[in-house]
Design a protein around this motif. Structure first.
Motif, PDB file in Angstrom:
ATOM      1  N   HIS A  34       0.588  -1.198  -0.025  1.00 48.23           N
ATOM      2  CA  HIS A  34      -0.235   0.198   0.472  1.00 48.23           C
ATOM      3  C   HIS A  34       0.356   1.184  -0.412  1.00 48.23           C
ATOM      4  O   HIS A  34       0.773   2.326  -0.674  1.00 48.23           O
ATOM      5  CB  HIS A  34      -0.959   0.017   1.186  1.00 48.23           C
ATOM      6  CG  HIS A  34      -1.684   1.214   1.355  1.00 48.23           C
ATOM      7  ND1 HIS A  34      -2.534   1.447   0.365  1.00 48.23           N
ATOM      8  CD2 HIS A  34      -1.948   2.590   2.239  1.00 48.23           C
ATOM      9  CE1 HIS A  34      -3.499   2.859   0.475  1.00 48.23           C
ATOM     10  NE2 HIS A  34      -2.776   3.014   1.733  1.00 48.23           N
ATOM     11  N   GLU A  35       1.877   1.542   0.619  1.00 47.31           N
ATOM     12  CA  GLU A  35       3.034   2.220   1.075  1.00 47.31           C
ATOM     13  C   GLU A  35       3.512   2.567  -1.288  1.00 47.31           C
ATOM     14  O   GLU A  35       3.443   4.043  -0.976  1.00 47.31           O
ATOM     15  CB  GLU A  35       3.451   2.116   1.986  1.00 47.31           C
ATOM     16  CG  GLU A  35       5.113   3.367   1.802  1.00 47.31           C
ATOM     17  CD  GLU A  35       5.891   2.844   3.582  1.00 47.31           C
ATOM     18  OE1 GLU A  35       6.832   3.154   2.553  1.00 47.31           O
ATOM     19  OE2 GLU A  35       5.583   1.885   3.423  1.00 47.31           O
ATOM     20  N   GLU A  37       2.731   1.419  -3.496  1.00 49.90           N
ATOM     21  CA  GLU A  37       1.238   2.416  -4.759  1.00 49.90           C
ATOM     22  C   GLU A  37       0.801   3.838  -4.085  1.00 49.90           C
ATOM     23  O   GLU A  37       0.981   4.405  -4.275  1.00 49.90           O
ATOM     24  CB  GLU A  37       0.132   1.451  -3.984  1.00 49.90           C
ATOM     25  CG  GLU A  37      -0.861   1.466  -4.930  1.00 49.90           C
ATOM     26  CD  GLU A  37      -2.232   0.885  -4.392  1.00 49.90           C
ATOM     27  OE1 GLU A  37      -3.235   0.659  -5.939  1.00 49.90           O
ATOM     28  OE2 GLU A  37      -2.234   0.147  -3.717  1.00 49.90           O
ATOM     29  N   GLN A  38       1.016   4.368  -2.685  1.00 51.16           N
ATOM     30  CA  GLN A  38       0.572   5.445  -2.776  1.00 51.16           C
ATOM     31  C   GLN A  38       2.384   6.627  -2.759  1.00 51.16           C
ATOM     32  O   GLN A  38       1.632   7.602  -3.278  1.00 51.16           O
ATOM     33  CB  GLN A  38       0.402   5.856  -0.743  1.00 51.16           C
ATOM     34  CG  GLN A  38      -0.661   5.119  -0.310  1.00 51.16           C
ATOM     35  CD  GLN A  38      -1.701   6.130  -0.808  1.00 51.16           C
ATOM     36  OE1 GLN A  38      -2.402   5.425  -1.371  1.00 51.16           O
ATOM     37  NE2 GLN A  38      -1.910   7.153  -0.898  1.00 51.16           N
ATOM     38  N   SER A  41       0.957   6.823  -6.343  1.00 55.60           N
ATOM     39  CA  SER A  41       0.214   8.201  -6.866  1.00 55.60           C
ATOM     40  C   SER A  41       0.889   9.245  -6.982  1.00 55.60           C
ATOM     41  O   SER A  41       0.751  10.630  -7.283  1.00 55.60           O
ATOM     42  CB  SER A  41      -0.724   8.168  -5.496  1.00 55.60           C
ATOM     43  OG  SER A  41      -1.804   6.211  -5.913  1.00 55.60           O
ATOM     44  N   SER A  42       2.041   9.282  -5.612  1.00 49.51           N
ATOM     45  CA  SER A  42       2.447  10.745  -5.462  1.00 49.51           C
ATOM     46  C   SER A  42       2.937  11.365  -6.857  1.00 49.51           C
ATOM     47  O   SER A  42       3.532  12.530  -7.175  1.00 49.51           O
ATOM     48  CB  SER A  42       2.998  11.089  -3.793  1.00 49.51           C
ATOM     49  OG  SER A  42       2.484  10.913  -2.812  1.00 49.51           O
ATOM     50  N   TYR A 294       0.815  -3.606  -8.323  1.00 54.43           N
ATOM     51  CA  TYR A 294       0.777  -3.428  -6.629  1.00 54.43           C
ATOM     52  C   TYR A 294      -0.678  -3.707  -6.476  1.00 54.43           C
ATOM     53  O   TYR A 294      -1.317  -5.189  -5.498  1.00 54.43           O
ATOM     54  CB  TYR A 294       0.418  -1.605  -6.456  1.00 54.43           C
ATOM     55  CG  TYR A 294       1.991  -1.339  -6.629  1.00 54.43           C
ATOM     56  CD1 TYR A 294       2.771  -1.532  -5.743  1.00 54.43           C
ATOM     57  CD2 TYR A 294       1.918  -0.968  -7.641  1.00 54.43           C
ATOM     58  CE1 TYR A 294       4.089  -0.622  -6.050  1.00 54.43           C
ATOM     59  CE2 TYR A 294       3.143   0.558  -7.337  1.00 54.43           C
ATOM     60  CZ  TYR A 294       4.184   0.177  -6.878  1.00 54.43           C
ATOM     61  OH  TYR A 294       5.342   0.562  -7.119  1.00 54.43           O
TER      62      TYR A 294
END
Length: 444
Positions: A34-35, A37-38, A41-42, A294
């Motif tokens: 999840h991290e 993937e974030q 996104s960033s 992911y």
């Protein structure tokens, strides 16, 4: 203590305890996925914020201010006063045609790829019968000289050059911002001449060169809205409230067409104020990158308890049938090797395709566990047996990941087959009189 070591029920309890303990690092792996993937996104947001974010074209529509007189009670003087307030009437076009070409390209931010695009859009149509009678507004209260044509655009820095509109053979330049925030919060506007005659027809056409990223959406504000979009992008995703009436996707790109009537949406052709939200009817195209590592990594991680249970079950049956003793620490090390598999899968999949990353991570893990088994049990036969069983298990999970629509069917069928195999090979075991023979133990 020796009796405890050879007690089969104690061993079962230890195995269950180890599985539960190993679920803690498994949850940490899921958090890591999840991290990452974030972070992706960033990176996408960073590039999009500089180039141009996903764009939604809302409009065009005409907004005309008018004066409304209302009664207000004056507490100080105890009298009713008539005050004048300003309101906006909004009119949507009779016919709206949008055609455009999207030219996407990939940009990199670190190890991540971001899709950005340049588009050339042609917007044309007409307004008919701008009549205030349907809104119960007297023409003498209408400020026709302040009528504006508004087009909503999400990210104005995506506009590449000055935009003007041809309005009944008259060229008018757009201004930044919207005349009112009642329908859209970001966009451009142009002051257009509107006659007092409600039977007048207004033809319009404009061209917009617009940059953006990830997606391009539209709102069907016309009584009849026709949209046609072409691109050389080969992996589009048509999304929103309406799907294309006609679409063609080939190795050279895509061609999509929408035809939407005012009967297909839940707002009228004219209204006052902000009582309707046109954003709920958006539709368009997402420019997807064919990368879902992911999502797939997370799905594989959800099967961690199955990986652990089946691997430990295999070792447990080896202990029973071969009369060997495997120490709980050795179970723990094998379990950690399985957990590291997910980290390897995640890290490899960020640089190569997911399928190739899965193959590499699986081979490394299977080789490590099998060689370790040969070392602790001093048996190549058992090592190859473990390798074969794990190979079948990893192949089974890989098949489930690929066949997403049939994952439940394949998974439940596979679990049933595994249960049948376990029941078959354990049918002659006398569970009441079984103990591990320490004297024949091949490991500590």
């Amino acid at each position: 203590m020796k009796k405890l070591k050879s007690n089969i029920y104690f061993k079962i309890g230890i195995i269950i305890f180890l599985i539960l303990v190993l679920m803690i690092p498994t949850s940490m792996v899921e958090n890591l996925i999840h991290e990452r993937e974030q972070v992706q996104s960033s990176a996408i947001d960073e590039v999009s914020s500089k180039w141009g974010k996903g764009q939604t074209i809302s409009g065009p529509f005409i907004s005309i201010p008018f004066d409304k007189y209302v009664n207000k009670y004056n507490k100080k003087d105890s009298v009713n006063e008539i005050i004048k307030i300003k309101q906006w009437a909004h009119f949507l076009p009779e016919k709206l045609n949008i055609s455009g070409i999207i030219q996407p390209e990939k940009r990199n931010r670190g190890i991540y790829e971001v899709v950005v695009y340049e588009s050339k859009l042609k917007i044309e149509g007409n307004f008919d019968n701008i009549d205030f009678k349907n809104l119960d507004i007297d023409k003498k209260d209408v400020h026709f000289d302040k009528a504006t044509l508004n087009i909503g655009i999400n990210d104005l820095k995506g506009i590449e050059k000055q935009v003007s509109i041809k309005w009944n053979n008259q060229n008018i330049s757009f201004n930044s911002g919207t005349s009112t925030k009642e329908i859209i919060s970001s966009g451009i506007n142009a002051v257009v001449p509107i006659a007092n005659d409600s039977m007048q027809t207004y033809l319009f056409s404009t061209e917009i060169d617009l940059k953006g990223s990830q997606y391009l959406y539209f709102t069907p504000v016309g009584k009849t809205t026709d949209v046609r979009i072409k691109s050389n992008w080969t992996t589009p995703s048509f999304t929103g409230t309406y799907l294309p009436d006609d679409r063609t996707v080939t190795d050279d790109g895509f061609d999509s067409k929408w035809n939407i009537l005012h009967l297909n949406r839940n707002y009228p052709q004219e209204w006052v104020g902000s009582k309707y939200n046109i954003d709920i009817s958006t539709f368009g195209t997402d420019l997807l990158l064919p990368v879902d590592n992911y999502k797939k990594s997370y799905r594989v991680a959800r099967y961690a308890i199955l990986f652990l249970a089946l691997t430990f079950l295999t070792f447990f049956f080896v202990e029973i049938m071969r009369k060997v003793f495997i120490h709980p620490i050795q179970y723990l090390l094998v379990g950690m090797a399985i957990i590291v598999f997910y980290v390897l899968l995640l890290s490899f999949s960020e640089h190569i395709t997911f399928n190739f990353a899965y193959i590499i991570a699986s081979i490394l893990t299977l080789s490590l566990v099998s060689l370790y088994t040969m070392a602790i049990l001093k048996s190549k036969q058992i090592g190859f047996l473990i390798f074969g069983i794990l190979f079948i298990m990893y192949s089974f999970i890989f098949t489930i990941i690929q066949l997403e629509d049939y994952a439940l069917l394949i998974g439940s069928s596979g679990m049933f087959i595994i249960l049948c195999i376990v029941m078959y090979y354990s049918r002659k075991i006398d569970w009441y009189n079984i103990n591990l023979d320490e004297k024949e133990s091949l490991s500590n």
